[in-house]
Design a protein around this motif. Structure first.
Motif, PDB file in Angstrom:
ATOM      1  N   ARG A   1      67.534  43.488 -69.063  1.00  0.00           N
ATOM      2  CA  ARG A   1      67.388  44.819 -69.982  1.00  0.00           C
ATOM      3  C   ARG A   1      66.222  45.269 -70.067  1.00  0.00           C
ATOM      4  O   ARG A   1      65.877  46.694 -69.771  1.00  0.00           O
ATOM      5  CB  ARG A   1      68.315  44.597 -71.432  1.00  0.00           C
ATOM      6  CG  ARG A   1      69.665  44.286 -71.609  1.00  0.00           C
ATOM      7  CD  ARG A   1      70.084  44.525 -72.970  1.00  0.00           C
ATOM      8  NE  ARG A   1      69.528  43.458 -73.877  1.00  0.00           N
ATOM      9  CZ  ARG A   1      70.221  42.510 -74.278  1.00  0.00           C
ATOM     10  NH1 ARG A   1      71.412  42.082 -73.811  1.00  0.00           N
ATOM     11  NH2 ARG A   1      69.626  41.749 -74.912  1.00  0.00           N
TER      12      ARG A   1
ATOM     13  N   SER B   1      64.763  48.993 -68.342  1.00  0.00           N
ATOM     14  CA  SER B   1      64.218  49.808 -69.328  1.00  0.00           C
ATOM     15  C   SER B   1      62.863  50.295 -68.786  1.00  0.00           C
ATOM     16  O   SER B   1      62.589  51.482 -68.751  1.00  0.00           O
ATOM     17  CB  SER B   1      63.964  49.321 -70.625  1.00  0.00           C
ATOM     18  OG  SER B   1      65.165  49.025 -71.551  1.00  0.00           O
TER      19      SER B   1
ATOM     20  N   HIS C   1      66.216  45.374 -76.339  1.00  0.00           N
ATOM     21  CA  HIS C   1      67.408  45.542 -77.508  1.00  0.00           C
ATOM     22  C   HIS C   1      68.770  45.729 -76.746  1.00  0.00           C
ATOM     23  O   HIS C   1      68.878  46.290 -75.846  1.00  0.00           O
ATOM     24  CB  HIS C   1      67.124  46.719 -78.417  1.00  0.00           C
ATOM     25  CG  HIS C   1      67.712  46.340 -79.595  1.00  0.00           C
ATOM     26  ND1 HIS C   1      68.933  46.239 -79.921  1.00  0.00           N
ATOM     27  CD2 HIS C   1      66.760  46.253 -80.753  1.00  0.00           C
ATOM     28  CE1 HIS C   1      69.024  46.220 -81.410  1.00  0.00           C
ATOM     29  NE2 HIS C   1      68.040  45.872 -81.883  1.00  0.00           N
ATOM     30  N   ALA C   2      69.636  44.867 -77.429  1.00  0.00           N
ATOM     31  CA  ALA C   2      70.985  45.127 -77.040  1.00  0.00           C
ATOM     32  C   ALA C   2      71.671  46.160 -77.282  1.00  0.00           C
ATOM     33  O   ALA C   2      72.670  46.575 -76.572  1.00  0.00           O
ATOM     34  CB  ALA C   2      71.886  44.033 -77.830  1.00  0.00           C
ATOM     35  N   ASP C   3      71.304  47.086 -78.396  1.00  0.00           N
ATOM     36  CA  ASP C   3      71.919  48.447 -78.799  1.00  0.00           C
ATOM     37  C   ASP C   3      71.156  49.480 -77.744  1.00  0.00           C
ATOM     38  O   ASP C   3      70.003  49.549 -77.732  1.00  0.00           O
ATOM     39  CB  ASP C   3      71.508  48.813 -80.081  1.00  0.00           C
ATOM     40  CG  ASP C   3      72.160  49.999 -80.801  1.00  0.00           C
ATOM     41  OD1 ASP C   3      71.539  50.872 -80.083  1.00  0.00           O
ATOM     42  OD2 ASP C   3      72.931  49.941 -81.645  1.00  0.00           O
ATOM     43  N   GLU C   4      72.155  50.108 -77.092  1.00  0.00           N
ATOM     44  CA  GLU C   4      71.702  51.206 -75.982  1.00  0.00           C
ATOM     45  C   GLU C   4      70.836  52.177 -76.768  1.00  0.00           C
ATOM     46  O   GLU C   4      69.915  52.537 -76.079  1.00  0.00           O
ATOM     47  CB  GLU C   4      72.913  51.799 -75.346  1.00  0.00           C
ATOM     48  CG  GLU C   4      72.582  52.350 -73.894  1.00  0.00           C
ATOM     49  CD  GLU C   4      73.759  52.943 -73.217  1.00  0.00           C
ATOM     50  OE1 GLU C   4      73.563  53.983 -72.527  1.00  0.00           O
ATOM     51  OE2 GLU C   4      75.049  52.510 -73.679  1.00  0.00           O
ATOM     52  N   GLY C   5      71.465  52.588 -77.961  1.00  0.00           N
ATOM     53  CA  GLY C   5      70.632  53.780 -78.605  1.00  0.00           C
ATOM     54  C   GLY C   5      69.305  53.471 -78.721  1.00  0.00           C
ATOM     55  O   GLY C   5      68.303  54.133 -78.555  1.00  0.00           O
TER      56      GLY C   5
ATOM     57  N   ARG D   1      67.559  51.078 -77.269  1.00  0.00           N
ATOM     58  CA  ARG D   1      66.651  50.865 -76.092  1.00  0.00           C
ATOM     59  C   ARG D   1      66.344  52.362 -75.526  1.00  0.00           C
ATOM     60  O   ARG D   1      65.172  52.394 -75.246  1.00  0.00           O
ATOM     61  CB  ARG D   1      67.689  50.249 -74.856  1.00  0.00           C
ATOM     62  CG  ARG D   1      67.627  48.869 -75.055  1.00  0.00           C
ATOM     63  CD  ARG D   1      67.902  48.196 -73.607  1.00  0.00           C
ATOM     64  NE  ARG D   1      69.129  48.759 -72.951  1.00  0.00           N
ATOM     65  CZ  ARG D   1      70.405  48.509 -73.379  1.00  0.00           C
ATOM     66  NH1 ARG D   1      70.790  47.894 -74.338  1.00  0.00           N
ATOM     67  NH2 ARG D   1      71.420  49.220 -72.513  1.00  0.00           N
ATOM     68  N   GLN D   2      67.062  53.213 -75.573  1.00  0.00           N
ATOM     69  CA  GLN D   2      66.890  54.682 -74.972  1.00  0.00           C
ATOM     70  C   GLN D   2      65.787  55.241 -75.935  1.00  0.00           C
ATOM     71  O   GLN D   2      64.772  55.939 -75.488  1.00  0.00           O
ATOM     72  CB  GLN D   2      68.137  55.403 -75.360  1.00  0.00           C
ATOM     73  CG  GLN D   2      67.852  56.791 -74.560  1.00  0.00           C
ATOM     74  CD  GLN D   2      67.507  56.645 -73.163  1.00  0.00           C
ATOM     75  OE1 GLN D   2      68.282  55.913 -72.185  1.00  0.00           O
ATOM     76  NE2 GLN D   2      66.360  57.296 -72.718  1.00  0.00           N
TER      77      GLN D   2
END
Length: 427
Positions: A205, A209, A151-155, A157-158
């Motif tokens: 990404r 990850s 996902h482009a959104d870091e949150g 992805r985390q």
């Protein structure tokens, strides 16, 4: 009811026929007795899980049919599995997804812990079976747009990285408790319905990850990480981040187990031809054996040419110590316990057939350049009395012979499955 004496007579005659080709039937039977197939939990409940949300699957997954009797709780699923195992010769494993824990209330996927699977660990010990595991990167609000680890959104992805880390700890606890490695398989649905402007960025990404998830070295005696590719899916028809080439390279460079799913390639492409190729470069291989019909439709495994070819490759290459065989299908249009029995018995039957080949003789003919005799023997093998050996094997380990197992399933449907008020109706 089949006459046990007749089964033994047929077995002895068949044994003589195989011996005429130089095949040691007793050695073949001993070989398959040592194989534990990982039976998938999600056939029993239509991939619903036990998180308390009966919503649609989504993220490239779908189950069709509304046959009555779907398991609605962990206890019901365990009961169904116990019956299925009693119909299948040998001692086999169970493949669990992370959404099947004993949650007893809302627990988001980045917060799951070993305690949520202690019931499964205890049950597996009581049944003398071992567990395998999978993170669940689908059917979740944070996967609604089709992206998780890429996902482009870091949150976001985390969140999914934390889910993967939690799943590795759970898998390691399972492996430690059972005394052998729990295979923990990572599949993510990430991809685009239409042509992407950048194929590179999501793959960068995803790799980052995965590296974060696998950063902690866990004992190989407890758990092994596997990564699984896919060609396309519903909603990711044009681009899947985790392609075969991506995961092949990742598994080689990170020393991971590579998972090949029989339905995750082009509809005319089989995984049997890939086995010897990938095992030149990866340490071990996980197979998800299913049956695609024109696409990745995960039909119940039948005794098909491709199933036989898969098992032949494993046996001919002497790969049983490096290949983990698992199943992956979910059919809600038929009795779910019967689906387990049909699929697993067919996988074992194909493995037995492969073990009953005169492998050394065939390979010697090939080395000698005698391709005429090689082809002739391969063709003769197809009408050898496999059924008599299979029936003997089933009888010798105390499971139903022939189609007698169906009677037990039909009785269970009357006494148990038909009393369940809720059934699946997903499309």
């Amino acid at each position: 009811m089949t006459n046990p004496a007749n089964i033994e007579k047929a077995f002895l005659l068949a044994k003589e026929q195989y011996a005429s080709l130089g095949v040691d039937v007793d050695a073949a039977l001993e070989k398959i007795r040592s194989v534990a197939i990982s039976v998938h939990c999600w056939q029993g409940d239509d991939v619903a899980g036990f998180e308390g949300d009966e919503g649609a699957l989504g993220n490239g997954l779908a189950v069709t049919g509304n046959y009555p009797g779907r398991a609605r709780t962990a206890d019901e699923l365990k009961s169904d599995l116990e019956l299925a195992y009693s119909l299948i010769p040998g001692k086999h494993r169970l493949n669990l997804h992370a959404m099947y824990g004993d949650f007893n209330g809302p627990v988001d996927r980045d917060q799951i812990e070993v305690e949520h699977f202690q019931g499964w660990i205890d049950w597996a010990a009581s049944q003398e079976i071992s567990l395998d595991f999978n993170p669940s990167y689908f059917s979740h609000p944070k996967a609604a747009d089709g992206f998780t680890l890429a996902h482009a959104d870091e949150g976001i992805r985390q969140f999914w990285i934390d889910h993967g880390i939690a799943c590795r700890k759970i898998a390691a606890a399972m492996g430690k408790a059972q005394g052998n490695p729990c295979i923990n398989n990572f599949w993510v649905p990430d991809g685009y319905k239409d042509t992407p402007a950048s194929r590179k960025a999501p793959r960068e990404r995803l790799a980052a990850s995965l590296d974060a998830i696998f950063s902690e070295n866990l004992p190989a005696a407890h758990t092994l990480d596997a990564v699984e590719c896919k060609l396309f899916g519903i909603g990711s028809e044009s681009y899947v981040v985790g392609s075969h080439e991506f995961y092949m390279g990742y598994a080689i460079s990170r020393n991971k187990v590579l998972c090949l799913d029989a339905g995750h390639f082009h509809p005319t492409e089989g995984i049997s031809d890939k086995i010897s190729s990938v095992l030149m470069y990866v340490p071990e291989l996980l197979l998800h054996v299913s049956r695609g019909v024109r696409w990745d439709s995960d039909h119940v495994v039948t005794y098909s040419d491709e199933l036989q070819a898969i098992m032949q490759e494993i046996v001919r290459g002497d790969y049983l110590n490096r290949v983990h065989i698992g199943l992956d299908f979910f059919d809600a249009s038929i009795n779910r316990v019967a689906a387990w029995a049909i699929g697993t018995r067919n996988a074992l039957k194909a493995l037995l057939a492969a073990s009953l080949e005169p492998t050394e003789k065939l390979q010697q003919l090939e080395r000698d350049g005698d391709f005429t005799s090689r082809l002739a023997l391969m063709e003769e093998q197809k009408t050898m009395p496999l059924g008599a050996i299979w029936d003997h094997y089933c009888q010798s380990v105390g499971v139903p012979v022939g189609a007698e197992w169906l009677n037990k399933v039909q009785e269970y449907e009357k006494t148990t499955l038909s009393l369940r008020s809720s059934c699946s109706a997903t499309v």
